[in-house]
Design an enzyme around this catalytic site. Structure first.
Site, mmCIF file in Angstrom:
data_model
loop_
_atom_site.group_PDB
_atom_site.id
_atom_site.type_symbol
_atom_site.label_atom_id
_atom_site.label_comp_id
_atom_site.label_asym_id
_atom_site.label_seq_id
_atom_site.Cartn_x
_atom_site.Cartn_y
_atom_site.Cartn_z
ATOM 1 N N GLN A 153 54.997 51.551 -11.193
ATOM 2 C CA GLN A 153 55.515 51.235 -9.866
ATOM 3 C C GLN A 153 56.068 52.469 -9.155
ATOM 4 O O GLN A 153 56.236 52.470 -7.949
ATOM 5 C CB GLN A 153 56.570 50.112 -9.953
ATOM 6 C CG GLN A 153 57.994 50.532 -10.224
ATOM 7 C CD GLN A 153 58.263 50.920 -11.678
ATOM 8 O OE1 GLN A 153 57.432 51.527 -12.344
ATOM 9 N NE2 GLN A 153 59.447 50.595 -12.181
ATOM 10 N N SER B 278 58.961 54.427 -10.174
ATOM 11 C CA SER B 278 60.419 54.667 -10.192
ATOM 12 C C SER B 278 60.742 56.128 -10.468
ATOM 13 O O SER B 278 61.648 56.708 -9.854
ATOM 14 C CB SER B 278 61.087 53.777 -11.249
ATOM 15 O OG SER B 278 60.543 54.037 -12.542
ATOM 16 N N ALA C 223 62.115 42.483 -10.716
ATOM 17 C CA ALA C 223 62.661 41.842 -9.517
ATOM 18 C C ALA C 223 62.670 42.810 -8.339
ATOM 19 O O ALA C 223 63.511 42.699 -7.441
ATOM 20 C CB ALA C 223 64.076 41.308 -9.778
ATOM 21 N N SER C 224 61.746 43.777 -8.356
ATOM 22 C CA SER C 224 61.596 44.730 -7.246
ATOM 23 C C SER C 224 62.893 45.448 -6.896
ATOM 24 O O SER C 224 63.117 45.799 -5.743
ATOM 25 C CB SER C 224 61.073 43.996 -5.991
ATOM 26 O OG SER C 224 59.942 43.227 -6.307
ATOM 27 N N ALA D 89 66.726 51.099 2.657
ATOM 28 C CA ALA D 89 65.569 50.610 1.890
ATOM 29 C C ALA D 89 65.814 49.242 1.282
ATOM 30 O O ALA D 89 66.949 48.846 1.005
ATOM 31 C CB ALA D 89 65.233 51.603 0.774
ATOM 32 N N LYS D 90 64.700 48.526 1.087
ATOM 33 C CA LYS D 90 64.678 47.266 0.350
ATOM 34 C C LYS D 90 63.557 47.361 -0.682
ATOM 35 O O LYS D 90 62.746 48.285 -0.634
ATOM 36 C CB LYS D 90 64.388 46.094 1.297
ATOM 37 C CG LYS D 90 65.460 45.877 2.342
ATOM 38 C CD LYS D 90 65.073 44.758 3.294
ATOM 39 C CE LYS D 90 64.008 45.245 4.280
ATOM 40 N NZ LYS D 90 63.746 44.215 5.331
ATOM 41 N N GLY D 91 63.489 46.394 -1.534
ATOM 42 C CA GLY D 91 62.521 46.460 -2.622
ATOM 43 C C GLY D 91 61.117 46.065 -2.219
ATOM 44 O O GLY D 91 60.878 45.485 -1.163
ATOM 45 N N GLY E 94 56.911 45.379 -4.184
ATOM 46 C CA GLY E 94 56.155 45.261 -5.430
ATOM 47 C C GLY E 94 55.701 43.860 -5.746
ATOM 48 O O GLY E 94 54.730 43.673 -6.470
ATOM 49 N N GLU E 95 56.419 42.861 -5.244
ATOM 50 C CA GLU E 95 56.003 41.476 -5.527
ATOM 51 C C GLU E 95 55.682 40.717 -4.248
ATOM 52 O O GLU E 95 54.907 39.761 -4.259
ATOM 53 C CB GLU E 95 57.128 40.740 -6.255
ATOM 54 C CG GLU E 95 57.419 41.300 -7.629
ATOM 55 C CD GLU E 95 58.625 40.635 -8.271
ATOM 56 O OE1 GLU E 95 58.446 39.561 -8.874
ATOM 57 O OE2 GLU E 95 59.741 41.177 -8.145
#
Lengths: 159, 754, 268
Positions: B476, B478, B515-516, B703-705, B707-708
């Protein structure tokens, strides 16, 4: 006890000899005997391509090929692709196009691309998609990989 | 340094094959474990004969539950219901029963083939209906230790049944709203069981060193695994070390404990390092994703306003809890969609069955509920005669609005996101072409899990920096995103930063990677650690330059005072009197301040597809895919797009191809030939991955998450697109060609063209 | 990682040596693309494997005006890339160039494919439409025996052929009729095809072969293309229901492809 098979092989340009049990598959030989862990094992039924290596220039599923069967042959793995410290154009294209995420499928895709571009120097996106249909990536959604391969063909064509 | 598509810091290693994964690890003196798995779905174990296995050359041990002595022989972060090796009974086909350990993988496999287990069959329940039927045999009849009080409280209400968990949500007067509503639409859908297929299967190596346990594993949450292992061996947390190298994929399926206890008990018994690695068949029999049946009824006003929604969700959660209860709870929170609805009732049940245990998978309960909710909304739009785009505009929660009472207000402009999708699709409501349809869908997930994260930043006397974080890198990005944040905070070049991750002994605590949450929460921890380090440099600078700390500023790698400046390296060298020492900054994130409100952020899903259907075969083709990633600030835009496309592709997998199928007690397709994942030839011809940056998140720089989000609404969007293409509403996924063809047979051929 | 069972390996360099080695317990293999998977899955546990890859005769490809002979050890790639085969048997060349994936095509052989008799194989279907035969060499105390068996009679059931454990498939022998027209079409949405249809028309022979749908490919002969009725054939097929389709769907697709194949061949 079964009898080991004596093999003489050239791996990434280096000639060596070994004894292998008949039941040892090529991927195990590369990873466990030679420490060449770049070649990955995943589906183990030759449909994902993570284990792709080149044997005498041809793409082979090393998970479904006996180590004994490389006797007298030349094998190239992902470790033999880069030219010293410089990345091969295919590898550089994968980096530039973000054509990898977890990277587990990447060695297999690079080897498959080597085989593809040896056969077809100027593939269309459709050609690329069809040739690489036998390699699975679970992370990228494939589009960046296809773009990287087209770009790599371009770079290799002009060099 | 952020907002730029920097080259991934691990790209070079991954394209050259130098990147090491847990599966690649060999430890000196290592033994190999091979599992004997149950060939019954539900049975008591009458006897286990390992004599022939032990007599096999090279075999060192054949371990059963009886060999685990006084160890706490179970694991499970919510409830410790999962035996390391089956204790007295087996609860699903494929459950580990015996671990054969040998000098090499061949001997271990040969030895395992000689193990004989005898079973006495118990009634087998594959479907939740069977498991909940009157008088059904209890799959679990013991009291287990709970790790999470909220789940324990729920469990106590379940009584004597095969219910694993119940989660309910309700507000307003649902029955009253339905009674008076002008329009009521009901939908019943089925979502398939899935296999995440992380291409590196589960594996771990474990060894004891002077009584301390060390494990290297392809685990997403090394700190969670550490807790389970500490409990098993009655060790304090500081005597268990869990390290995760790069992961060959995770997608949630490597969340929490999997094969680590097996490797650890084998190391404990043999006194040597032991590697346990599954193959794909073994991986499928370790963890899968929840299949579900969902019934939704929605009440609408004439103008399309949603007056009420009522959901009944049943998850087939398999033989053990793992993370199933939390996935259910999240499905409940997410199913009714990101809409302001005055009356809502959701009843969720996760049911134990004699199937592979379920755990997290990308989307985490949202895809299942979203299929029901969005399909239902589209059916309602058709029935009422409203544009499906308009029905969403009317109901989408505005920024700041609270669509889940008690939770954070919406931190995204959903209507704005929807307009981007519609625009990219060229959505025209009245345009109807035969065998071609467009669908789109919205979701919002209460993501981020729980806001606990820590990070450390070490500034070295040469000006180089190491960031320590307990998060993991599973593709992802990180490792790269956190490096970018640190580089920006410290004002130095990205190539001066290294990120070291996921080692419970050496890196600070990270609750989970999933959980992103990592960009937002671990990113905040890294930011805070950097600011802490800079503060210390400012103190040093003030002392050296003989001024007050208020007169000192750090920027661009330099500590500047009123009459001079120092590079970070100079400051550190001066402080320690030579090229030695280091300055450490610590960052802590906990549920306070900005993060008091949960969820830390809403993860938005906003997607659209255009699908064509082959008239003769029913085969659907996705011609156009659109995703919008509303991420506040994209630390690395190329990585965000990569995550959105990857997520959407996994969503297309579930929408069109993927399903695990049980025939009787056994899975029919636990392999990559019969379980079909997306391939290069499935890539849509046109793809638009759009990023929206409104700096509206709590994470670094707004920023926000991610990936899902781009997976969640894909199933519903595809189902609606197919419905518009063929004039029949589907109610299950995956929409294989045969399923679509069958739906088409229910209409006259001439109808489809009109 | 899963492992192969233990076995011994022989590597003969001539056909006669190979024939002296093979038996019920000593199984010949070439690319291993099917055999090794079956061994890993536990379906086969031969004591010995006999590697045929070092036998030059098995790789020989001969193209004459009226006949093509492909050595049993020629890989799919070698056959599909052979200029003579591409010129005289273009449908076979194209089918081989598309089967499986590049790795299977590089290692797998026609001989191995036929001997394994996987019901989903494209190769058998196309060779039956071409009226091909296999040459089986057997070792006996009196010398080498030779028999030619039409592919349609060679494959008798799923994973079952008439090859005895003392025989090697040394050649695939394909008659060439420059006046024949042929096509092969398949429908595939999963890793394995749902159905493959070959239709061939020559002055003396008109035939439809339907494969991948049942235990073995089925051959339907007729006097003319018009006499091949897609619906009738589809209804008559022995269909195996599996993850690639239920009975009615498979028959529907079969009829569809048969009609399309007939139309294509008729159009020439």
């Amino acid at each position: 006890m079964t009898s080991p098979i004596s093999i003489k092989v050239t791996i990434n340009g280096r000639a060596t000899s070994h004894h292998v049990p008949p039941r040892m598959i090529l991927a195990e030989f590369l990873r466990d005997q030679l420490g060449l862990t770049g070649t990955k094992i995943s589906c183990e039924i030759q449909v994902c391509g993570a284990c792709t290596v080149l044997v005498d220039g041809k793409p082979i599923s090393s998970c479904t090929y006996l180590a004994a069967d490389i006797d007298g042959r030349e094998v190239m793995t992902i470790e033999g692709v880069a030219e010293g410290d410089s990345l091969h154009p295919i590898q550089q294209a994968f980096v530039d196009h973000n054509a990898l995420q977890c990277g587990f499928c990447t060695p297999g895709f690079v080897m498959a691309t080597l085989a593809l571009l040896a056969e077809n120097q100027n593939p269309t996106e459709d050609d690329v998609a069809h040739y690489l249909e036998g390699n699975i990536c679970r992370c990228t959604g494939y589009r960046p990989i296809i773009k990287a391969v087209i770009d790599a063909a371009d770079r290799m064509g002009t060099s | 340094m952020t907002g730029m598509s920097e080259e991934r810091v691990d790209a070079h290693a991954k394209v050259t094959g130098k990147a090491l994964y847990a599966l690649d690890l060999t430890v000196s003196g290592m033994l190999h474990g091979h599992l004997v798995r149950s060939t019954r779905a539900h049975a008591t174990i009458r006897s286990i004969d390992v004599a022939a296995a032990l007599a096999t050359e090279g075999v060192v041990a054949a371990i059963t539950a009886d060999d685990l002595g006084d160890l706490f022989a179970r694991y499970g972060h919510i409830v410790a219901d999962h035996p390391i090796l089956a204790i007295d009974k087996v609860r699903y086909y494929g459950e580990p029963v015996v671990l054969v350990v040998a000098d090499n993988p061949y001997a271990a496999a040969d030895g395992a083939s000689h193990v004989r287990v005898r079973y006495a069959d118990l009634p087998v329940m594959i479907n939740p209906e069977d498991a909940l039927a009157e008088g059904a045999e209890r799959i679990h009849s013991e009291d287990y230790e709970y790790g999470d009080r909220s789940f324990e409280e729920a469990q106590s209400t379940l009584g004597d049944s095969n219910l694993a968990h119940v989660a309910d949500l309700e507000w307003g007067d649902v029955d009253g709203a339905f009674a008076s509503a002008p329009h009521v639409v009901e939908s019943n859908v089925t979502y398939p069981m899935l296999y995440a297929y992380a291409m590196e299967p589960y594996n771990a190596v474990a060894w004891f060193d002077e009584g301390e346990l060390e494990v290297v594993s392809t685990a997403q949450h090394p700190f969670q695994v550490r807790s389970d292992l500490a409990r098993i061996f009655s060790l304090p947390l500081n005597q268990v070390r869990v390290r995760s190298p790069l992961l060959g994929g995770g997608y949630g399926s490597k969340s929490y404990t999997k094969v680590e206890p097996l490797a650890a008990v084998a190391a404990w018994i043999t006194g040597r390092p032991v590697k346990v690695a599954t193959d794909v068949d073994g991986a499928i029999h370790t963890t899968r994703a929840d299949g579900a049946t969902i019934r939704v009824r929605s009440a609408f006003a004439d103008d399309g306003a949603i007056l009420a929604r009522d959901f009944d969700i049943t998850f087939n959660t398999g033989a053990y809890a793992d993370n199933g209860p939390l996935v259910l709870a999240k499905a409940v929170n997410r199913c009714y969609g990101p809409y302001l609805i005055p009356n809502v009732r959701v009843r969720g049940r996760a049911v134990f069955t004699n199937t592979v245990p379920t755990s997290s998978y990308r989307g985490f309960g949202a895809p299942q509920g979203n299929l029901a909710g969005e399909l239902n909304l589209d059916q309602a739009a058709e029935k009422i005669g409203i544009d499906p785009a308009e029905i969403r505009r009317r109901n989408l929660v505005p920024p700041g609005g609270r669509h889940l009472p008690g939770k954070r207000g919406m931190d995204a402009d959903l209507v704005g996101d929807l307009e981007l999708v519609l625009d990219a699709l060229g959505w025209k409501q009245d345009q109807k072409l035969p065998l071609r349809g467009t669908g789109f869908g919205c979701s919002a997930s209460d993501a981020g899990a729980f806001p606990v994260s820590t990070a450390t930043v070490r500034l070295f006397p040469d000006g180089s920096v190491t960031v320590l974080t307990g998060s993991t890198e599973m593709g992802q990005g990180s490792r790269t995103a956190l490096a970018q944040i640190a580089a920006r905070e410290l004002g130095i070049k990205l190539d001066r930063v290294r990120v070291v991750q996921s080692d419970t002994a050496a890196t600070p605590y990270e609750r989970t990677t999933g959980a992103s949450r990592t960009t937002t929460l671990t990113g905040l921890a890294v930011q805070r650690a950097c600011r802490d380090a800079l503060r210390k440099l400012e103190e040093i600078g003030a002392e050296k330059m003989d001024c007050t700390i208020e007169e000192v500023k750090t920027a661009d790698g330099v500590v500047a005072g009123p009459q001079g400046e120092l590079g970070y390296d100079e400051a550190i060298q001066w402080w320690f009197g030579g090229v030695q020492g280091e300055i450490t900054g610590v960052g802590v994130v906990r549920r306070a301040g900005d993060l008091k409100e949960l969820p830390p952020f809403w993860e938005i899903g906003m997607v659209g597809v255009t699908v064509t259907v082959d008239r003769d075969t029913g085969r659907p083709t996705v011609e156009h895919l659109v995703t919008v990633g509303d991420v506040g600030h994209a630390i690395n835009p190329a990585m965000v797009e990569g995550q959105d496309l990857g997520a959407a592709t996994q969503g297309l997998g579930a929408a069109l191809f993927e399903e695990l199928i049980y025939d009787g007690p056994q899975l029919v397709n636990p392999n990559l030939v019969d379980y079909r994942v997306p391939r290069t030839t499935d890539v849509p011809k046109r793809i638009d991955t759009i990023i929206v940056e409104n700096a509206d998140g709590v994470g670094p720089y707004g920023a926000k998450g991610s990936g899902e989000g781009s997976l969640n609404p894909i199933g519903g969007a595809v189902a609606s697109a197919v419905a518009r293409a063929i004039g029949v509403w589907p109610n299950e996924l995956p929409l294989t060609p045969e399923r679509v063809w069958r739906l088409m047979q229910t209409r006259q051929v001439s109808d489809i063209d009109s | 990682m899963s492992v192969l069972p233990a076995f011994d390996l022989d590597r003969p360099v001539s056909l006669s040596e190979a024939l002296s080695l093979i038996s019920e317990e000593a199984v010949p293999y070439n690319g291993g693309t099917e055999l090794l998977l079956a061994m890993r899955a536990g379906f086969l546990r031969p004591d010995r494997l006999v590697d045929l890859k070092r036998i030059p005769e098995l790789k020989r490809i001969e193209v004459a005006d009226d006949q093509v002979i492909i050595g049993g050890g020629a890989t799919h790639d070698e056959a599909s890339g052979h200029d003579g085969i591409r010129a005289t048997l273009p449908v076979l060349a194209e089918t081989l160039s598309k089967l499986g994936n590049p790795r299977v095509r590089a290692a797998g052989t026609l001989g191995g494919n036929l001997c394994f008799a996987e019901p989903k194989s494209d190769v058998a279907t196309v060779l039956m439409a071409l009226d091909a035969s296999v040459r089986l060499l057997g070792g006996s105390p009196d010398g080498t025996t030779t028999r030619d068996v039409p592919v349609a009679e060679f494959i008798v059931g799923p994973y079952t052929t008439t090859r005895t454990s003392a025989e090697i498939l040394s050649q695939i022998r394909i008659p060439v009729d420059t006046q024949s027209r042929m096509t092969y079409m398949k429908y595939q949405t999963m890793e394995r095809p749902t159905v493959g249809v070959a239709v061939s028309k020559s002055p003396n022979r008109t035939v439809a072969v339907i494969g991948a749908i049942g235990p073995i490919p089925e051959v339907f002969q007729a006097a003319t293309l018009d006499d091949l009725d897609p619906e009738t054939i589809a209804a008559a097929l022995d269909v195996i229901e599996d993850l690639t389709g239920a009975d009615d769907y498979k028959r529907h697709i079969a009829a569809l492809l048969i009609a399309r194949a007939i139309e294509k061949v008729a159009a020439g």
